[in-house]
Design a protein around this motif. Structure first.
Motif, short mmCIF file in Angstrom:
data_model
loop_
_atom_site.label_atom_id
_atom_site.label_comp_id
_atom_site.label_asym_id
_atom_site.label_seq_id
_atom_site.Cartn_x
_atom_site.Cartn_y
_atom_site.Cartn_z
N SER A 100 0.83 -1.21 0.00
CA SER A 100 0.00 0.00 0.00
C SER A 100 0.87 1.25 0.00
O SER A 100 0.51 2.27 -0.60
CB SER A 100 -0.94 0.00 1.21
N SER A 107 -10.51 13.39 -9.61
CA SER A 107 -10.91 12.45 -10.67
C SER A 107 -11.29 11.09 -10.07
O SER A 107 -10.88 10.74 -8.96
CB SER A 107 -9.76 12.25 -11.67
N ASN A 108 -12.08 10.33 -10.81
CA ASN A 108 -12.45 8.99 -10.37
C ASN A 108 -11.23 8.07 -10.28
O ASN A 108 -11.15 7.20 -9.41
CB ASN A 108 -13.48 8.38 -11.33
N THR A 109 -10.29 8.28 -11.21
CA THR A 109 -9.07 7.46 -11.19
C THR A 109 -8.33 7.64 -9.87
O THR A 109 -7.86 6.66 -9.26
CB THR A 109 -8.15 7.86 -12.36
N GLN A 163 -9.60 8.51 -6.99
CA GLN A 163 -10.36 7.90 -5.91
C GLN A 163 -10.17 6.39 -5.87
O GLN A 163 -10.05 5.79 -4.80
CB GLN A 163 -11.85 8.24 -6.07
N ILE A 164 -10.12 5.76 -7.04
CA ILE A 164 -9.95 4.31 -7.09
C ILE A 164 -8.57 3.90 -6.60
O ILE A 164 -8.42 3.00 -5.76
CB ILE A 164 -10.19 3.79 -8.53
N ILE A 165 -7.52 4.59 -7.11
CA ILE A 165 -6.16 4.25 -6.69
C ILE A 165 -5.96 4.58 -5.22
O ILE A 165 -5.30 3.83 -4.48
CB ILE A 165 -5.12 4.99 -7.56
N ASN A 166 -6.56 5.68 -4.77
CA ASN A 166 -6.43 6.06 -3.36
C ASN A 166 -7.08 5.01 -2.46
O ASN A 166 -6.58 4.69 -1.37
CB ASN A 166 -7.09 7.42 -3.12
N ALA A 167 -8.21 4.44 -2.90
CA ALA A 167 -8.85 3.37 -2.14
C ALA A 167 -7.95 2.14 -2.04
O ALA A 167 -7.85 1.50 -0.99
CB ALA A 167 -10.19 3.00 -2.78
N MET A 168 -7.28 1.83 -3.15
CA MET A 168 -6.34 0.70 -3.14
C MET A 168 -5.22 0.91 -2.13
O MET A 168 -4.80 -0.02 -1.42
CB MET A 168 -5.73 0.50 -4.54
N SER A 169 -4.71 2.13 -2.08
CA SER A 169 -3.57 2.41 -1.20
C SER A 169 -3.98 2.61 0.25
O SER A 169 -3.19 2.36 1.17
CB SER A 169 -2.83 3.67 -1.70
#
Length: 844
Positions: A484, A504-506, A508-514
């Protein structure tokens, strides 16, 4: 002389005669090759025969000569240590196999200048290689000795009464392929050469073609790939013919086997063919091996005729041990089948052999299990980042030296009731292979350490247990935290270089992963802590879910008019006010929750009828533990952990430069004592709570320094074994795991660790001086993205690069010039790690 009169042994070279245990080589000093003596301070020059007898072996490289006397004792003169690597340059041997020599007769010369220039030792050894079978005693005169001076007398064992001919008749062993018969130790494969599969001999320069049975008997195993055939003789000895080295990988293409399991064969009878062209085209060796796989249990002696041999020519005689006059019923059957399945040893004396088709991690797993007393000696097994950890029923059955010397094993450590096999980065692959071969095991035993009797003892015991619990809880998720952190760094780079925007949505998605691992940390740590402490992991994970429930997280952000010790009483439960802390990103409260659950759960099971437990135990456990943590213990733990973190930061702020230098120099020393596990959760908590950690930045530089030191060893050494250890260890250190470097190389050769610590001092000093900060968990070189500020690239990144380069360069240069030379390997130390507390699941 008569067969039982003593052999007169003279000094083959001039020098100082010493006890064999003082020789700077663990194999000779450990007497694994036999009794003998060493000679130091030799001037070189002429070499003479130490005894009168027949020359039975002359090493190709001239560094060793074997002589058998009329008494039957076999002597080996070994000139220098590890001089086989010099390819014969220092030696001129003037005798050949089959020559008769007299004690004191010149047999060659030895050039010390060539040996010393190559960094090798001139220490010479004379050993009786058939000590166990033939030697009764060896009387040695220690001290200075001239060339050819009598220095020892060797007494052979008195011959026993003749054994019954029917039981002692040797097996006639013929060459299964034509070629040159060599000693098994010369085979280019460490497993066969190390005799871990048994005594035998090798065959080189075979032309291929027909393959015949080496002995008369029953075919008990034919490998699926055709590269190996096992035959059991009437004497009970089990012979394995292994065609080529690593040829199992060729999936049978070079071989045609014309016999099947259960067939009766006669020595010299054709059993198949071998296509050398296919083997050589694949880059494999055609060296063929014949071994007695039940050597330890059944073989009394194997007499081999070395030299060229035709196909089917008798080349050896294998003699089985004579049974006891009244054998146990369990031993009525003298042999067992070599199997394609994993074999075990039971009370019936069933022999073991590693299945010929096992390779890679499967082969290593089998060897480890075999040498720790077999599958039946294992209670349970687990693993951490670098080690496979066994609970054994009887540690006395494990052969530490053999296990530690296996290719793929770094070291063996025994601590906290565990038998730990240090593997390194490949630990998960080895563990999976071991687990598959072991099958179901018993539960791990309860910790039986003696309880302390003094107040100081209880403090030490409590601290040790605390570290053990923290370690056992954190190890399974360290990889997730590291991953992470890398993702967080990549996300920061994408923002810095305007590849994406934070709305951006991108993003938010990567931030959720990390962020998911950190946000829901109580759930994951709850599961692992519960396993360690003996509570139900699912129930404690649910309690972790309670602590991170969005409504409660939002509640923790609200203020209040009253407070206790600065903590606002911002919530209430049935009118009772309490402080609702924010438990997302936290570690310690859920570990305490697992401890509470380990007490509450057994009590609930005791008082609730069995028919109701399935529903009411989890129901009441979740309620009781959640309330206790939320209202009482959680706020207390958060207050203490926050206070510790604040104190550490305050000490760092007093002088970042001095703090960096001190931590950089000594942090890796904490690893030796297991104390670093008290720091790691604080770092994780710091990153989770504030988003960054100055302390972790300093720790990162110490990892790089350890890697720099072991990298210098890898590049400098000419020893293949050290290269095979140090290369992967350097990669691991640069990936943030320093244990393979420390325990495989740096601590064994103490100056290397000192030079690495100096490199850590320089790196830590610069990290503090530049005030380098770190926003991810992953350190060392692989964690470079962790030094990217989410608000934009700043000097922390460049400071990390400068400090890492300085740490690596300092450790590398100092190790190269002052820290290591190949001769240090002769005096390597045994490194034992101190581990605090038991980390593995308790027995339930």
């Amino acid at each position: 002389m008569t067969a039982d009169s003593p052999d007169t042994v003279v000094a083959p070279v001039a020098g100082r005669i010493i006890d064999i245990t003082e020789i700077p080589d663990p194999v000779f000093a450990g007497k694994s090759m036999g009794e003998g003596f060493g000679i130091l301070d030799t001037p070189g020059g002429d070499v003479v025969a130490p005894v009168s007898g027949k020359v039975m072996m002359v090493a190709k490289t001239g560094h060793a000569v074997g002589i058998t006397t009329a008494s039957g004792l076999q002597y080996l003169v070994h000139l220098g240590i590890d001089t086989v690597e010099l390819e014969g340059r220092p030696f001129t041997i003037t005798v050949s196999k089959g020559d008769e020599v007299t004690a004191g007769e010149k047999i060659g010369t030895m050039d010390n200048a060539v040996i010393e220039e190559a960094g090798k030792s001139t220490a010479t050894v004379v050993i009786v290689t058939n000590t166990k079978k033939k030697l009764d005693s060896l009387d040695v005169d220690y001290g200075d000795a001239d060339l050819g001076q009598e220095v020892a007398r060797a007494h052979p064992k008195v011959a026993a009464a003749p054994k019954p001919a029917a039981e002692n008749a040797p097996d006639a062993v013929v060459a299964p392929v034509a070629g040159r018969i060599i000693d098994i130790t010369e085979i280019p494969d460490p497993v066969f050469a190390g005799k871990s599969m048994g005594e035998g001999f090798g065959i080189l320069d075979t032309p291929g073609g027909d393959v015949v049975a080496p002995v008369s008997g029953k075919v008990m195993m034919v490998a699926k790939t055709g590269h190996a055939v096992g035959i059991t003789t009437a004497s009970g000895l089990q012979y394995l013919v292994h065609l080529g080295i690593d040829t199992v990988e060729l999936e049978g293409r070079p071989f045609t086997i014309t016999v099947s399991k259960g067939d009766e064969v006669t020595a010299g009878e054709k059993i198949g063919t071998m296509d050398n062209a296919v083997i050589e085209e694949a880059g494999k060796s055609t060296a063929t091996v014949v071994i007695v796989t039940n050597t330890k249990k059944k073989l009394d002696s194997l007499d081999v005729d070395y030299g060229d041999a035709d196909l089917g020519q008798e080349v050896a005689r294998g003699t089985a041990k004579v049974k006891d006059p009244a054998p146990a019923a369990a031993e009525a059957e003298p042999s067992s089948e070599p199997s394609s399945e994993v074999a075990t040893v039971g009370d019936g004396g069933v022999a073991k052999q590693r299945p010929a088709e096992l390779t890679g991690f499967d082969a290593l797993a089998w060897d480890i299990i075999d040498n720790i007393g077999g599958a039946e000696n294992v209670r349970s097994v687990t693993h951490c980042i670098t080690r496979v950890r066994f609970y054994l029923k009887d540690e006395g059955k494990a052969d530490d030296a053999v296990v530690a010397d296996l290719d793929g094993v770094i070291d063996v450590v025994k601590a906290g009731g565990q038998y730990q096999v240090v593997i390194g980065p490949e630990v998960e692959n080895v563990y999976n292979a071991i687990e598959a071969q072991l099958g179901p095991t018993d539960d791990a035993p309860e910790d039986v350490r003696e309880k302390p009797t003094t107040a100081v003892g209880w403090v030490k015991y409590g601290f040790s247990e605390l570290i053990g619990v923290i370690t056992g809880s954190m190890i399974p998720i360290i990889g997730l935290l590291a991953a992470s952190g890398i993702i967080k760094g990549i996300l920061s780079l994408l923002l810095t270089f305007d590849v994406i925007t934070d709305d951006s949505n991108t993003f938010q998605i990567i931030n959720a992963m990390s962020d998911a691992v950190f946000f829901f940390l109580p759930i994951f740590v709850g599961f692992t802590a519960a396993r360690r402490l003996g509570a139900d992991p699912i129930i404690v994970a649910i309690i972790g879910g309670v602590l991170t429930y969005p409504t409660l997280v939002e509640m923790s952000n609200s203020g209040a008019d009253s407070n206790i010790l600065g903590m606002p009483l911002n919530s209430d439960f049935f009118g009772i006010p309490f402080h609702m802390a924010s438990y997302s990103y936290s570690i310690f409260p859920i570990i305490v929750a697992a401890w509470v659950a380990s007490i509450v759960e057994p009590w609930l099971k005791k008082v609730i009828p069995a028919i109701l437990r399935m529903i009411f135990v989890p129901l009441l456990e979740v309620i009781i533990v959640s309330v206790v943590i939320l209202m009482v213990l959680g706020p207390v733990v958060m207050f203490i952990s926050t206070g510790i973190a604040t104190t550490i930061q305050a000490l760092y702020d007093l002088s970042p430069t001095i703090s960096g230098a001190v931590i950089g120099a000594f942090y890796q020393s904490l690893v030796i004592f297991g104390l670093h596990w008290a720091v790691i959760p604080l770092v994780a908590q710091d990153i989770a709570a504030s988003g960054n950690s100055y302390l972790n930045a300093i720790i990162s530089s110490t990892m790089v320094a350890q890697g720099g030191a072991v990298l210098a060893v890898f590049i400098k050494t000419k020893l293949e074994k050290i290269k095979s250890l140090s290369g992967p260890a350097a990669i691991s250190a640069f990936c943030g795991i320093t244990e393979p470097a420390m325990y495989g190389v740096n601590l064994k050769y103490g100056r290397v660790f000192i030079m690495a610590s100096i490199g850590g001092f320089v790196g830590g000093l610069l990290t503090g001086l530049f005030n380098v900060n770190m926003w991810g968990f992953t350190g060392s070189l692989i964690g470079f993205t962790s030094f990217v500020n989410p608000d934009g690239l700043d000097f922390s990144f460049w400071g990390f690069l400068i400090a890492s380069a300085a740490a690596l360069g300092t450790a590398f240069v100092l190790t190269w010039f002052f820290g290591f030379k190949d001769s240090d390997v002769e005096a390597e130390r045994t490194v034992k790690k101190v581990r605090l507390g038991r980390r593995d699941p308790v027995a339930k």
